[in-house]
Design a protein around this motif. Structure first.
Motif, short mmCIF file in Angstrom:
data_model
loop_
_atom_site.label_atom_id
_atom_site.label_comp_id
_atom_site.label_asym_id
_atom_site.label_seq_id
_atom_site.Cartn_x
_atom_site.Cartn_y
_atom_site.Cartn_z
N VAL A 72 38.53 32.93 38.56
CA VAL A 72 38.84 31.74 39.34
C VAL A 72 39.78 32.13 40.48
CG1 VAL A 72 39.84 29.44 39.31
CG2 VAL A 72 38.53 30.27 37.34
N ALA A 73 39.38 31.77 41.69
CA ALA A 73 40.16 32.09 42.88
C ALA A 73 40.86 30.87 43.42
CB ALA A 73 39.24 32.69 43.94
N SER A 74 42.05 31.07 43.92
CA SER A 74 42.78 29.99 44.58
C SER A 74 43.55 30.57 45.75
CB SER A 74 43.74 29.30 43.60
OG SER A 74 44.70 30.21 43.11
N GLY A 75 43.81 29.73 46.72
CA GLY A 75 44.63 30.15 47.85
C GLY A 75 43.89 30.65 49.07
N PHE A 76 42.56 30.71 49.00
CA PHE A 76 41.82 31.14 50.18
C PHE A 76 42.03 30.13 51.31
CE2 PHE A 76 39.71 34.93 49.35
CZ PHE A 76 39.11 34.93 48.10
N THR A 77 42.25 30.63 52.52
CA THR A 77 42.40 29.75 53.68
C THR A 77 41.19 29.83 54.59
OG1 THR A 77 43.56 31.51 54.86
CG2 THR A 77 44.91 29.92 53.63
N SER A 78 40.21 30.63 54.19
CA SER A 78 38.97 30.74 54.94
C SER A 78 37.83 30.96 53.95
CB SER A 78 39.03 31.92 55.91
OG SER A 78 37.76 32.17 56.48
N SER A 79 36.68 30.40 54.26
CA SER A 79 35.49 30.60 53.40
C SER A 79 34.82 31.93 53.70
CB SER A 79 34.50 29.45 53.60
OG SER A 79 34.07 29.42 54.95
N ARG A 80 35.25 32.58 54.76
CA ARG A 80 34.67 33.88 55.10
C ARG A 80 35.45 34.95 54.34
NH1 ARG A 80 34.81 37.82 59.39
NH2 ARG A 80 32.75 38.76 59.64
N ASN A 81 34.94 35.25 53.17
CA ASN A 81 35.59 36.25 52.33
C ASN A 81 34.55 36.92 51.45
OD1 ASN A 81 35.47 34.70 49.63
ND2 ASN A 81 36.53 33.25 50.96
N TYR A 82 34.92 38.03 50.88
CA TYR A 82 34.04 38.71 49.95
C TYR A 82 34.80 39.01 48.67
CZ TYR A 82 36.21 42.94 51.97
OH TYR A 82 37.09 43.88 52.42
N GLN A 141 48.62 32.84 49.88
CA GLN A 141 48.39 33.99 48.99
C GLN A 141 47.22 33.69 48.07
OE1 GLN A 141 49.82 36.82 49.22
NE2 GLN A 141 49.47 37.88 47.28
N VAL A 142 46.26 34.60 48.04
CA VAL A 142 45.11 34.44 47.16
C VAL A 142 45.49 34.86 45.75
CG1 VAL A 142 42.75 35.20 46.70
CG2 VAL A 142 43.50 34.80 49.06
N HIS A 143 45.10 34.06 44.81
CA HIS A 143 45.40 34.32 43.40
C HIS A 143 44.09 34.36 42.62
CE1 HIS A 143 47.95 34.66 39.97
NE2 HIS A 143 47.58 33.53 39.44
N LEU A 144 43.91 35.41 41.83
CA LEU A 144 42.67 35.59 41.07
C LEU A 144 42.99 35.68 39.58
CD1 LEU A 144 41.08 38.38 43.29
CD2 LEU A 144 40.65 35.92 43.43
N VAL A 145 42.28 34.91 38.78
CA VAL A 145 42.51 34.92 37.34
C VAL A 145 41.18 35.12 36.62
CG1 VAL A 145 43.37 33.65 35.35
CG2 VAL A 145 44.48 33.38 37.58
N GLU A 146 41.09 36.23 35.89
CA GLU A 146 39.85 36.51 35.15
C GLU A 146 39.87 35.83 33.78
OE1 GLU A 146 41.76 39.29 36.12
OE2 GLU A 146 40.50 40.67 37.24
N SER A 147 38.70 35.56 33.28
CA SER A 147 38.57 35.04 31.93
C SER A 147 38.74 36.17 30.93
CB SER A 147 37.18 34.43 31.74
OG SER A 147 36.20 35.44 31.93
N TRP A 148 38.87 35.80 29.67
CA TRP A 148 38.93 36.78 28.60
C TRP A 148 37.60 37.52 28.52
CZ3 TRP A 148 42.81 38.74 25.96
CH2 TRP A 148 42.55 39.46 24.80
N GLY A 149 37.64 38.87 28.39
CA GLY A 149 36.43 39.67 28.31
C GLY A 149 35.79 39.55 26.95
N GLY A 150 36.09 40.52 26.10
CA GLY A 150 35.60 40.44 24.74
C GLY A 150 34.96 41.72 24.27
N SER A 151 34.45 41.66 23.05
CA SER A 151 33.80 42.80 22.42
C SER A 151 32.39 42.41 22.04
CB SER A 151 34.57 43.23 21.17
OG SER A 151 35.88 43.65 21.50
N VAL A 152 31.48 43.34 22.17
CA VAL A 152 30.07 43.08 21.86
C VAL A 152 29.41 44.38 21.44
CG1 VAL A 152 29.30 43.48 24.23
CG2 VAL A 152 28.01 41.92 22.75
N GLN A 153 28.35 44.27 20.70
CA GLN A 153 27.58 45.45 20.33
C GLN A 153 26.65 45.87 21.47
OE1 GLN A 153 25.74 44.56 16.51
NE2 GLN A 153 27.36 45.73 15.50
N ALA A 154 26.29 47.12 21.47
CA ALA A 154 25.37 47.63 22.47
C ALA A 154 24.10 46.79 22.50
CB ALA A 154 25.03 49.09 22.19
N GLY A 155 23.65 46.50 23.71
CA GLY A 155 22.48 45.65 23.88
C GLY A 155 22.80 44.19 24.06
N GLY A 156 24.05 43.84 23.81
CA GLY A 156 24.48 42.45 23.93
C GLY A 156 24.84 42.08 25.35
N SER A 157 25.33 40.84 25.49
CA SER A 157 25.67 40.29 26.80
C SER A 157 27.05 39.68 26.79
CB SER A 157 24.65 39.21 27.20
OG SER A 157 23.36 39.74 27.32
#
Length: 126
Positions: A23-33, A1-17
């Protein structure tokens, strides 16, 4: 089973970055998107960008030139670098993945992915 965990997003002002990671775990093949989707309050889930199994990247018109997707295979981590952020980029962002490769605009559709992260909030203030 593939498991995906995103980092914390956050808040920013317009124009910011911000940079999101997934982080992915559980892939059994490197052929994935993998891809990023977002859902603004009261709106549908939409595809933002994706990286195919061969490294080819695709972007929604609304983020071209501002967002960059990348993947570190050694760390099993997907990134989304978001620059020149706008208030309309405010949304819950989701990481998604599936085995194989996508063709044409297949990456844009939620049904093209079998695995999803829990989502992370990004807020851009004007």
């Amino acid at each position: 089973q593939v498991h995906l965990v995103e980092s914390w997003g956050g808040s920013v002002q317009a124009g910011g970055s911000l940079r999101l990671s997934c982080v992915a775990s559980g892939f059994t093949s490197s052929r994935n998107y993998m891809g990023w989707f977002r859902q603004a309050p009261g709106k549908e889930l939409v595809g933002v960008t994706a990286v195919n199994s061969d490294g080819f990247t695709s972007y929604a018109d609304s983020v071209k030139g501002r967002f960059t997707i990348s993947k570190d295979n050694a760390k099993n981590t997907l990134y989304l670098q978001m620059n020149s952020l706008k208030p309309e980029d405010t949304a819950m962002y989701y990481c998604a993945a599936n085995y194989g490769s996508y063709g044409a605009n297949y990456w844009k559709f939620r049904g093209s992915y079998n695995y999803w992260g829990q989502g992370t909030q990004v807020t851009v203030s004007s």
